[in-house]
Each structure stands twice: as structure tokens, then as C-alpha cells.
Design a protein around this motif. Structure first.
Motif, short mmCIF file in Angstrom:
data_model
loop_
_atom_site.label_atom_id
_atom_site.label_comp_id
_atom_site.label_asym_id
_atom_site.label_seq_id
_atom_site.Cartn_x
_atom_site.Cartn_y
_atom_site.Cartn_z
N THR A 1 0.86 -1.05 -0.08
CA THR A 1 -0.07 -0.14 0.02
C THR A 1 0.77 0.98 -0.04
O THR A 1 1.57 1.62 0.82
CB THR A 1 -0.85 0.10 1.31
OG1 THR A 1 -1.71 -1.35 1.17
CG2 THR A 1 -1.84 1.25 1.38
N ARG A 2 0.84 2.11 -0.98
CA ARG A 2 1.49 3.48 -1.28
C ARG A 2 0.90 4.54 -0.77
O ARG A 2 -0.34 4.70 -1.05
CB ARG A 2 2.09 3.22 -2.55
CG ARG A 2 2.63 2.09 -3.42
CD ARG A 2 3.01 2.32 -4.64
NE ARG A 2 3.80 3.41 -5.03
CZ ARG A 2 3.71 4.33 -5.69
NH1 ARG A 2 2.38 4.67 -6.25
NH2 ARG A 2 4.50 5.43 -6.03
N GLU A 3 1.68 5.40 -0.36
CA GLU A 3 1.27 6.64 -0.04
C GLU A 3 1.38 7.72 -1.38
O GLU A 3 2.46 7.79 -1.58
CB GLU A 3 2.00 7.57 1.06
CG GLU A 3 1.85 6.64 2.50
CD GLU A 3 2.15 7.50 3.80
OE1 GLU A 3 2.11 8.49 3.62
OE2 GLU A 3 2.18 6.84 4.67
N VAL A 4 0.16 8.10 -1.90
CA VAL A 4 0.42 8.77 -2.90
C VAL A 4 -0.53 10.25 -2.52
O VAL A 4 -1.04 10.33 -1.75
CB VAL A 4 -0.51 8.17 -4.26
CG1 VAL A 4 0.45 6.94 -4.59
CG2 VAL A 4 -1.88 7.71 -4.16
N GLN B 1 -2.66 3.95 -2.47
CA GLN B 1 -2.89 3.11 -3.58
C GLN B 1 -2.14 1.68 -3.46
O GLN B 1 -1.12 1.67 -3.00
CB GLN B 1 -2.01 3.69 -5.01
CG GLN B 1 -2.00 2.81 -6.32
CD GLN B 1 -1.22 3.35 -7.34
OE1 GLN B 1 0.13 3.61 -6.78
NE2 GLN B 1 -1.56 3.72 -8.31
N THR B 2 -2.77 0.63 -3.77
CA THR B 2 -2.28 -0.54 -3.27
C THR B 2 -1.90 -1.61 -4.80
O THR B 2 -2.49 -1.29 -5.77
CB THR B 2 -3.34 -1.67 -2.81
OG1 THR B 2 -3.71 -1.08 -1.56
CG2 THR B 2 -2.62 -3.06 -2.36
N VAL B 3 -0.49 -1.83 -4.70
CA VAL B 3 0.01 -2.43 -5.89
C VAL B 3 0.38 -4.00 -5.49
O VAL B 3 0.82 -4.02 -4.26
CB VAL B 3 1.30 -1.75 -6.64
CG1 VAL B 3 0.72 -0.36 -7.01
CG2 VAL B 3 2.50 -1.52 -5.43
#
Length: 252
Positions: A160-163, A168-170
Motif C-alpha cells: 500500500t503506497r502513499e500517493v 494506492q495498493t500495488v
């Protein structure tokens, strides 16, 4: 699966940085140095993955001056298994540029064959935020940056990324490069017994020449200066006066 964690020796985040009188850089004389906070988070995450039985070994690597041994020992005291110090400069004022660091790390990866590299998203001294991405490009690996949460299973990492717009989960196939953000975890403190044990853990010392990497700088620092001082605020007597001032400033 091995996990490789690069760590950098930087000015402690609690220290007020002083610029040299000639503007050639930052004054490091008698300044407390410590592990880059984002790298500390990466070390903690790697240790947690090993404690969960997902990783078998956590290897730290630092590229810079001999004094970075202290930084590596801190990571070993947190719980990492062993460390590699790549001496690339004798001068503490010399900052090894991201491309050279990435090339050395790529050579270390070829030697150690880790299942993933977990690194801090950026160093707080130069804020370049480039090494992880460059390393992924050199290796041809997947990458997941600004990690807020990491789950590894069945040969994939779900990150899970902080954008800018939120989260956003990749899902990336391993081996991969994962760079950590601030809210991923809270690093542990090293206990006194672990600090003593860290002195006996393996710490290999190598040089940039051992990996055939030229660390000569490609960038030139033209000038370093203090940030401009903040202008003093003003008091207003009413809402109408506040609105008037905001209009003068072009805010409304």
C-alpha cells in the motif's frame, strides 16, 4: 529469503544544520550523526518480516565513510543479522551520488542474491529520492515506492503506497525494490543486551573499487545557503480587516 537493507549515515534529525561560512556545504564538525530515519523504518520492517518467518536473514549495507560502522552497528543492535560497509570516501563531507550508490548496491545484490531490497524512500540530507528507483532500473526488478504497508506471500509483495490522492495498493513480483514511507511502522529501540551482541555480529568491509564502480561526482554544488527567514506575522482587529489583508495578499 534474504532481505537487503541499505542504510545511510546522516546528520541526526534533531540537530539544527549549520551552513559553512563560504557556502560550500554543510558544517559537520562536532555534529551528531545517526541512521537516516527512513532507513531505520526499512530496517524495522525487514526485521518484522524475518520475525514473521517470511525472511530468513536481514543484511544491512552502507556506502560512504568508515564512520558508517556505527550506523550499521545500530541496525545490528535492532536485530539485523550481518552488515556490509562499502568505503567509498575518506572525507565525511563527500556525499556519494545516487547513481554510484545504486551501481554498488546492484553489485551487492548480484553477490548476495536477496529476495527483496527494502530501503528508505529518501535520505534527509539531500532529499534526492532516487537510489531505489535507479537500483530497480539497473536490476530490471519491480518496484513499489512510498510503502505504507507491506505484505509478502507466494512470491509477491502487496504494497500500500502513499500517493497525493490518498493510498494506492500495488502487487509486485519478487524480487523487488520496496521503499518505505514514514507511516509504515515505528522502529524499535535497541536494548543494552542487543547492543552488546551487535558488537560480535559480522560486519564485512569492502571498497567501491572491489565492485568496479567509479564514485567520482557528476554534480557540482554551486552554493549552499540558509533558508530565508520567515517574515513576522501581523495582528488584525476585526474580520473585515482580515479579509482586507487577504485580498491585498491575493489569497482571496
Amino acid at each position: 529469503m534474504k532481505l537487503l537493507v541499505p542504510v545511510k549515515r546522516v546528520i541526526d534529525y534533531n540537530v539544527k544544520v549549520r551552513v559553512k561560512a563560504d557556502g560550500s556545504g554543510v558544517d559537520l564538525a562536532n555534529v551528531k550523526m545517526s541512521m537516516n530515519p527512513f532507513d531505520e523504518i526499512a530496517v524495522e520492517e525487514a526485521i518484522r518480516l524475518r520475525e514473521a518467518g517470511i525472511a530468513s536473514e536481514v543484511i544491512l549495507v552502507s556506502i560512504g565513510v568508515k564512520q558508517a560502522q556505527e550506523t550499521l552497528r545500530t541496525g545490528l543492535a535492532m536485530g539485523a543479522d550481518r552488515a556490509i560497509l562499502v568505503v567509498a570516501s575518506e572525507d565525511v563531507h563527500t556525499d556519494i551520488e545516487p547513481l554510484a550508490v545504486a551501481k554498488i548496491l546492484a553489485a551487492v545484490v548480484a553477490e548476495e542474491e536477496p529476495g527483496a531490497v527494502i530501503c528508505g524512500k529518501q535520505a534527509i540530507d539531500n532529499d534526492m529520492n532516487a537510489t531505489g528507483q535507479m537500483l530497480a532500473a539497473l536490476l530490471g526488478w519491480s518496484q513499489a515506492t512510498y510503502a505504507n504497508k507491506v505484505t509478502i506471500a507466494d512470491g509477491y509483495a502487496t504494497v500500500t503506497r502513499e500517493v497525493d490522492g490518498g493510498l494506492q495498493t500495488v502487487k509486485v513480483k519478487l524480487p523487488a525494490i520496496i521503499s518505505t514511507d514514514l507511516r509504515l511502522n515505528e522502529p524499535r529501540y535497541a536494548s543494552l543486551p542487543n547492543i552488546m551482541k551487535a558488537k560480535k555480529k559480522p560486519l564485512a568491509e569492502k571498497t567501491a573499487a572491489d565492485y568496479g564502480v567509479d564514485v567520482a561526482p557528476r554534480l557540482e554544488i554551486v552554493k549552499t545557503g540558509e533558508p530565508p527567514e520567515r517574515a513576522a506575522g501581523i495582528k488584525v482587529g476585526s474580520v473585515d480587516e482580515l479579509v482586507g489583508k487577504l485580498k491585498e495578499a491575493g489569497v482571496v
